[in-house]
Design an enzyme around this catalytic site. Sequence first.
Site, short mmCIF file in Angstrom:
data_model
loop_
_atom_site.label_atom_id
_atom_site.label_comp_id
_atom_site.label_asym_id
_atom_site.label_seq_id
_atom_site.Cartn_x
_atom_site.Cartn_y
_atom_site.Cartn_z
N GLY A 103 -1.05 1.11 -4.99
CA GLY A 103 -2.35 0.52 -4.71
C GLY A 103 -3.45 1.21 -5.50
O GLY A 103 -3.49 2.44 -5.53
N CYS A 113 0.85 -1.18 0.00
CA CYS A 113 0.00 0.00 0.00
C CYS A 113 0.89 1.24 0.00
O CYS A 113 2.10 1.15 0.23
CB CYS A 113 -0.90 0.03 1.23
SG CYS A 113 -2.01 -1.39 1.37
N GLY A 121 1.84 -3.19 4.90
CA GLY A 121 2.53 -4.39 5.35
C GLY A 121 1.55 -5.51 5.60
O GLY A 121 0.41 -5.50 5.12
#
Length: 503
Positions: A28, A2, A103
């Site tokens: 993203g 992201c 993550g």
Amino acid sequence: MCGIVGTLAASPVNQLLYDALLLLQHRGQDAAGIVTMQGHKCFMHKARGMVRDVFRTRNMRALPGNIGLGQVRYPTAGNAYSEEEAQPFYVNAPFGIVLVHNGNLTNAHALKDELFDIDRRHINTESDTEVLINVLAHELELAARDLPLTPKEIFNAVRAVQKRIKGSYAVIALIAGQGLLAFRDPFGIRPLCFGRGANGDFMVASESVALEGTAHQLERDLAPGEALFVDLTGKVHTEQCNEAPALNPCMFEFVYLARPDSVMDGISVYQARLNMGETLAQRVISTMPPNEIDVVIPIPESSRPSAMQLAHRIGKPYREGFVKNRYVGRTFIMPGQGARKKSVRQKLNAIGVEFKGRNVLLVDDSIVRGTTSKEIVQMARDAGARKVYLASAAPPVRFPNVYGIDMPTQEELIAHGRSIEEIRAYIGADALIYQDVDAMKRVVAALRPGLAGFEASCFDGHYVTGDVSLADFAAIREQRTSQGDEEDAAARSRLALQSGSEG
């Protein structure tokens, strides 16, 4: 994977956050969200889609305040189709906390049970980000109980969080009435950096390009395990919150995830890709005589630096042989393999004069499933190439990734359990040359002396956090199978690549 950003400024930050998210859009495309804060009140807008589609004028007007954060989402845990799982996430106690996360927590399921059974907190989605914000909220409540919230208590809470959560995480959070908090996992797997603008505005983001593109000067990256807190006056407090930090950044960032104009942990992404091209050229020379190659052609886009350096090294012309249609959606969100093949042809078109009658060496950043590579090799043949060789700037991708990249399961990886010759035969190339794992690590590490190593598990099978098991792979497989697709439950592929292909 992201993209996240947080900022504190002397003026409204809604436009600043929007601009930064546009610069991180490559990280993203599934969803986007922004939260701003005015006084103790939070204002949020998030939805599925690209930044330019999610935020309209009316949405921007409803985001007042001089402090805020945002995220572009590429889901690796939870449901890709649920707007409830788009970030940012919010909890109202203690203080009111809003959080974005890049993550993947490898122990999210165990933490969810702990939160319910021990901490008495309820998790309502499958997102590991909701787990993370509740762990942080619980530890902040313990650290600041009956005490004013100072940087000391905040850093104590982050220490406690790092003892509980495992995996990869770069986190930015807003604490209502207090300020902005950011911290990074003790291995530094996912990137996070910060800087200031000319007027003293502060920004923290996944990539330096988000800072530079919004007129901020990069100061440095957060160290592994480090936490940073910016109070409402703009004063920055930092502290190491882990006993044994060791920088092991994700090699995928340098291979193709990050923008080439970014600098991560002191390493130029562009220079790293040039260096990979140098070592790849050595592999080509040792595999086949360069005089058998007429031209070197990159598969757009992130393979270009490696392809240019390779062509220079072997003394062959570098040419652009494919034109990319930027107005076709990424192939990884297509609902099935049939749609994927159609999309490759729509997205890339060969320039016939660069192929006709030539032996061409195609250079890609990686080969993941092999389906797209096979189609591109055939496109080169259809354009008149006499022979088609394929070189990958990354080594064979043989293992799943559990640290925030939605890598396919082992069964979907073309290199898992197959020899190079078997992969070559499947793709249909006349020769297939892969990057060497150790050479790749060596030439990128040379750009940052003192580096502990790299998180390169999908190439070498080594998971740096030391807590990844076969059960985790089974959970990944089950999640991918059960999630399905809105239109076609039989197939879904989401590996986000910077390039026009995804292997």
